[in-house]
Design a protein around this motif. Sequence first.
Motif, PDB file in Angstrom:
ATOM      1  N   LEU A   1       4.691   2.637 -14.735  1.00  0.00           N
ATOM      2  CA  LEU A   1       3.654   2.750 -13.937  1.00  0.00           C
ATOM      3  C   LEU A   1       4.191   2.656 -12.261  1.00  0.00           C
ATOM      4  O   LEU A   1       4.383   1.597 -11.915  1.00  0.00           O
ATOM      5  CB  LEU A   1       2.305   2.233 -14.060  1.00  0.00           C
ATOM      6  CG  LEU A   1       1.304   2.463 -13.185  1.00  0.00           C
ATOM      7  CD1 LEU A   1       0.801   3.930 -13.416  1.00  0.00           C
ATOM      8  CD2 LEU A   1       0.095   1.651 -13.277  1.00  0.00           C
ATOM      9  N   PRO A   2       4.451   3.919 -11.535  1.00  0.00           N
ATOM     10  CA  PRO A   2       4.939   3.656 -10.288  1.00  0.00           C
ATOM     11  C   PRO A   2       4.037   3.049  -9.352  1.00  0.00           C
ATOM     12  O   PRO A   2       2.850   3.078  -9.405  1.00  0.00           O
ATOM     13  CB  PRO A   2       5.240   5.194 -10.047  1.00  0.00           C
ATOM     14  CG  PRO A   2       4.321   5.901 -10.840  1.00  0.00           C
ATOM     15  CD  PRO A   2       4.137   5.200 -12.142  1.00  0.00           C
ATOM     16  N   ARG A   3       4.718   2.306  -8.470  1.00  0.00           N
ATOM     17  CA  ARG A   3       3.897   1.374  -7.461  1.00  0.00           C
ATOM     18  C   ARG A   3       3.385   2.324  -6.660  1.00  0.00           C
ATOM     19  O   ARG A   3       2.063   1.877  -6.140  1.00  0.00           O
ATOM     20  CB  ARG A   3       4.664   0.370  -6.788  1.00  0.00           C
ATOM     21  CG  ARG A   3       4.065  -0.080  -5.535  1.00  0.00           C
ATOM     22  CD  ARG A   3       2.993  -1.295  -5.674  1.00  0.00           C
ATOM     23  NE  ARG A   3       2.770  -1.982  -4.877  1.00  0.00           N
ATOM     24  CZ  ARG A   3       1.559  -1.644  -4.017  1.00  0.00           C
ATOM     25  NH1 ARG A   3       0.803  -0.720  -4.199  1.00  0.00           N
ATOM     26  NH2 ARG A   3       1.466  -2.433  -2.941  1.00  0.00           N
ATOM     27  N   GLU A   4       3.778   3.412  -6.384  1.00  0.00           N
ATOM     28  CA  GLU A   4       3.409   4.223  -5.100  1.00  0.00           C
ATOM     29  C   GLU A   4       3.787   5.800  -5.386  1.00  0.00           C
ATOM     30  O   GLU A   4       5.010   5.799  -5.478  1.00  0.00           O
ATOM     31  CB  GLU A   4       3.287   3.770  -3.920  1.00  0.00           C
ATOM     32  CG  GLU A   4       4.734   3.536  -3.379  1.00  0.00           C
ATOM     33  CD  GLU A   4       4.811   2.848  -1.804  1.00  0.00           C
ATOM     34  OE1 GLU A   4       4.802   3.909  -0.955  1.00  0.00           O
ATOM     35  OE2 GLU A   4       5.026   1.834  -1.637  1.00  0.00           O
ATOM     36  N   GLY A   5       2.954   6.697  -5.021  1.00  0.00           N
ATOM     37  CA  GLY A   5       3.512   8.065  -5.153  1.00  0.00           C
ATOM     38  C   GLY A   5       4.106   8.634  -6.519  1.00  0.00           C
ATOM     39  O   GLY A   5       3.448   8.273  -7.393  1.00  0.00           O
ATOM     40  N   ASP A   6       4.929   9.460  -6.442  1.00  0.00           N
ATOM     41  CA  ASP A   6       5.254  10.602  -7.182  1.00  0.00           C
ATOM     42  C   ASP A   6       6.391   9.817  -8.140  1.00  0.00           C
ATOM     43  O   ASP A   6       7.332   9.202  -7.731  1.00  0.00           O
ATOM     44  CB  ASP A   6       5.832  11.747  -6.815  1.00  0.00           C
ATOM     45  CG  ASP A   6       6.119  12.792  -7.893  1.00  0.00           C
ATOM     46  OD1 ASP A   6       6.054  12.621  -9.144  1.00  0.00           O
ATOM     47  OD2 ASP A   6       6.713  14.069  -7.442  1.00  0.00           O
TER      48      ASP A   6
ATOM     49  N   GLU B   1      -4.634   0.659  -0.234  1.00  0.00           N
ATOM     50  CA  GLU B   1      -5.254   1.525  -1.239  1.00  0.00           C
ATOM     51  C   GLU B   1      -4.907   3.000  -1.347  1.00  0.00           C
ATOM     52  O   GLU B   1      -5.022   3.444  -0.452  1.00  0.00           O
ATOM     53  CB  GLU B   1      -6.779   1.021  -1.220  1.00  0.00           C
ATOM     54  CG  GLU B   1      -7.251  -0.096  -1.444  1.00  0.00           C
ATOM     55  CD  GLU B   1      -6.573  -1.117  -2.689  1.00  0.00           C
ATOM     56  OE1 GLU B   1      -6.501   0.020  -3.914  1.00  0.00           O
ATOM     57  OE2 GLU B   1      -6.584  -2.223  -2.680  1.00  0.00           O
ATOM     58  N   PRO B   2      -4.472   3.657  -2.330  1.00  0.00           N
ATOM     59  CA  PRO B   2      -4.403   4.894  -2.721  1.00  0.00           C
ATOM     60  C   PRO B   2      -5.842   5.700  -2.472  1.00  0.00           C
ATOM     61  O   PRO B   2      -6.598   5.560  -3.361  1.00  0.00           O
ATOM     62  CB  PRO B   2      -3.599   5.233  -3.537  1.00  0.00           C
ATOM     63  CG  PRO B   2      -3.802   4.086  -4.729  1.00  0.00           C
ATOM     64  CD  PRO B   2      -4.006   2.807  -3.929  1.00  0.00           C
TER      65      PRO B   2
ATOM     66  N   LEU C   1      -5.708   1.403   4.691  1.00  0.00           N
ATOM     67  CA  LEU C   1      -5.210   0.013   5.034  1.00  0.00           C
ATOM     68  C   LEU C   1      -6.323  -1.029   5.133  1.00  0.00           C
ATOM     69  O   LEU C   1      -7.356  -0.543   5.742  1.00  0.00           O
ATOM     70  CB  LEU C   1      -4.404  -0.420   6.238  1.00  0.00           C
ATOM     71  CG  LEU C   1      -3.294   0.887   6.356  1.00  0.00           C
ATOM     72  CD1 LEU C   1      -2.413   0.623   7.779  1.00  0.00           C
ATOM     73  CD2 LEU C   1      -2.183   0.660   5.186  1.00  0.00           C
ATOM     74  N   THR C   2      -6.521  -2.097   4.556  1.00  0.00           N
ATOM     75  CA  THR C   2      -7.678  -2.852   4.551  1.00  0.00           C
ATOM     76  C   THR C   2      -7.027  -4.143   5.331  1.00  0.00           C
ATOM     77  O   THR C   2      -6.023  -4.702   5.309  1.00  0.00           O
ATOM     78  CB  THR C   2      -7.906  -3.794   3.289  1.00  0.00           C
ATOM     79  OG1 THR C   2      -8.710  -2.640   2.610  1.00  0.00           O
ATOM     80  CG2 THR C   2      -9.146  -4.573   3.534  1.00  0.00           C
TER      81      THR C   2
END
Length: 166
Positions: free
Chosen positions: A24-29, A117-118, A125-126
């Motif tokens: 499962l990718p951390r971010e993006g494609d 968060e995406p 950004l929090t």
Amino acid sequence: MRLEKILAGTVVRPHGVHGELRVLPREGDPAFLMGLPRFYVDDTAYVPESVRVHKGFALVKLPGIDTMDAAEALRGRGLYFDRADGGDRPWYDDELLGMEVRDGATGERLGEITAVEPYPASKVLTVKGEHTYLIPAVEDAFLLSVDLDANRMEVRVWEGMAVDAD
């Protein structure tokens, strides 16, 4: 903070019986992982035998991981890559965590980034400090400058971004 190793994704389970890993990718494609020359699991470096995309996951075949049991032993582990191998991307989500955030107009310290968060339109950004802010990660509109070496970001703050303000 600029990191040397970036989390590419997490091994969620084996895929098939020949040791392929479903990541499962951390971010993006997940296709981004196809261009990386090596991965790290813990301190062990691997030159991938293959990387392909399937249903939103990256399927990664690493040398020496040739059975379902060997792949199962990596379940839940992080798959990392060298930042230098990631191209000219200015930052990755994990590099923003803990970064000091200041109001670009006043210089006031707002707090530190505690989460990225995406969301469909952009990442959010929090920022937690005296108040908690939710800031869209949109360059020029909200993110005015990001300095990984100084671990500092300047943002444009609009009314209503502080979710716990009166």
